[in-house]
Motif scaffolding. Structure first.
Motif, PDB file in Angstrom:
ATOM      1  N   CYS A 106       1.097  -1.206  -0.084  1.00  0.00           N
ATOM      2  CA  CYS A 106       0.090  -0.026  -0.015  1.00  0.00           C
ATOM      3  C   CYS A 106       0.919   1.252   0.191  1.00  0.00           C
ATOM      4  O   CYS A 106       0.558   2.296  -0.686  1.00  0.00           O
ATOM      5  CB  CYS A 106      -0.933  -0.070   1.329  1.00  0.00           C
ATOM      6  N   GLY A 107       2.031   1.209   0.724  1.00  0.00           N
ATOM      7  CA  GLY A 107       2.769   2.257   0.681  1.00  0.00           C
ATOM      8  C   GLY A 107       3.361   2.698  -0.542  1.00  0.00           C
ATOM      9  O   GLY A 107       3.553   3.762  -0.898  1.00  0.00           O
ATOM     10  N   MET A 108       3.715   1.751  -1.388  1.00  0.00           N
ATOM     11  CA  MET A 108       4.287   1.570  -2.613  1.00  0.00           C
ATOM     12  C   MET A 108       3.090   2.232  -3.555  1.00  0.00           C
ATOM     13  O   MET A 108       3.655   3.344  -4.490  1.00  0.00           O
ATOM     14  CB  MET A 108       4.904   0.534  -3.293  1.00  0.00           C
ATOM     15  N   ALA A 109       2.120   2.016  -3.437  1.00  0.00           N
ATOM     16  CA  ALA A 109       0.812   2.476  -4.286  1.00  0.00           C
ATOM     17  C   ALA A 109       0.641   3.694  -4.137  1.00  0.00           C
ATOM     18  O   ALA A 109       0.302   4.678  -5.049  1.00  0.00           O
ATOM     19  CB  ALA A 109      -0.259   1.438  -4.403  1.00  0.00           C
ATOM     20  N   ILE A 110       0.558   4.262  -2.872  1.00  0.00           N
ATOM     21  CA  ILE A 110       0.274   5.524  -2.360  1.00  0.00           C
ATOM     22  C   ILE A 110       1.522   6.306  -2.986  1.00  0.00           C
ATOM     23  O   ILE A 110       1.139   7.537  -3.567  1.00  0.00           O
ATOM     24  CB  ILE A 110       0.421   5.803  -0.931  1.00  0.00           C
ATOM     25  N   TYR A 111       2.818   6.025  -2.778  1.00  0.00           N
ATOM     26  CA  TYR A 111       3.913   6.789  -3.092  1.00  0.00           C
ATOM     27  C   TYR A 111       3.899   6.848  -4.665  1.00  0.00           C
ATOM     28  O   TYR A 111       3.828   8.121  -5.338  1.00  0.00           O
ATOM     29  CB  TYR A 111       5.170   6.250  -2.933  1.00  0.00           C
ATOM     30  N   MET A 112       3.398   6.161  -5.599  1.00  0.00           N
ATOM     31  CA  MET A 112       3.033   5.894  -6.964  1.00  0.00           C
ATOM     32  C   MET A 112       1.742   6.684  -7.318  1.00  0.00           C
ATOM     33  O   MET A 112       1.902   7.151  -8.550  1.00  0.00           O
ATOM     34  CB  MET A 112       3.154   4.840  -7.732  1.00  0.00           C
ATOM     35  N   GLY A 113       0.911   6.824  -6.689  1.00  0.00           N
ATOM     36  CA  GLY A 113      -0.553   7.111  -6.878  1.00  0.00           C
ATOM     37  C   GLY A 113      -1.121   8.230  -6.384  1.00  0.00           C
ATOM     38  O   GLY A 113      -2.034   8.796  -6.724  1.00  0.00           O
TER      39      GLY A 113
END
Length: 113
Positions: free
Chosen positions: A86-93
């Motif tokens: 989720c952290g990576m998805a937030i960072y990218m999105g």
């Protein structure tokens, strides 16, 4: 009323079957692509499924979140692993991915029960 990812996936299943029935050649091709993409290779399924979940989060796809969260539960993923996805998805999105990351955690918890 909050979303139920179990209900979302259950509700989608009959309609996914209808799509498969109505477009058998397209779905045959999609199924073959899915098998090839998810097959163990340099990355195993437990590595590939978090990638799929993060794309579902970033593209705001409830069905994708549900099906991939369920798959990750079956593959033995931990909640901490899902939090990092989720952290990576937030960072990218950005902000919209933050909202759907919360839903992804909810979906994972729901399928974990």
């Amino acid at each position: 009323m909050p979303k139920s990812y179990k209900q979302i996936t259950e509700d989608l299943n009959p309609y996914l079957a209808e799509v498969k029935k109505g477009m058998p050649e397209v779905m045959k091709g999609f199924s073959e692509m899915a098998k090839a993409a998810t097959a163990d290779g340099a990355l195993d399924k437990k590595t590939k499924e978090p990638i799929a979940l993060s794309i579902g989060i970033a593209t705001r796809c409830d069905g994708c979140i549900g099906f991939h969260a369920k798959a990750l539960v079956h593959l033995g993923a931990t909640r901490n692993e899902i939090e990092e996805v989720c952290g990576m998805a937030i960072y990218m999105g950005g902000g919209p991915s933050f909202m759907y990351a919360a839903d992804a955690l909810r979906a994972f918890d729901e399928f974990s029960d």
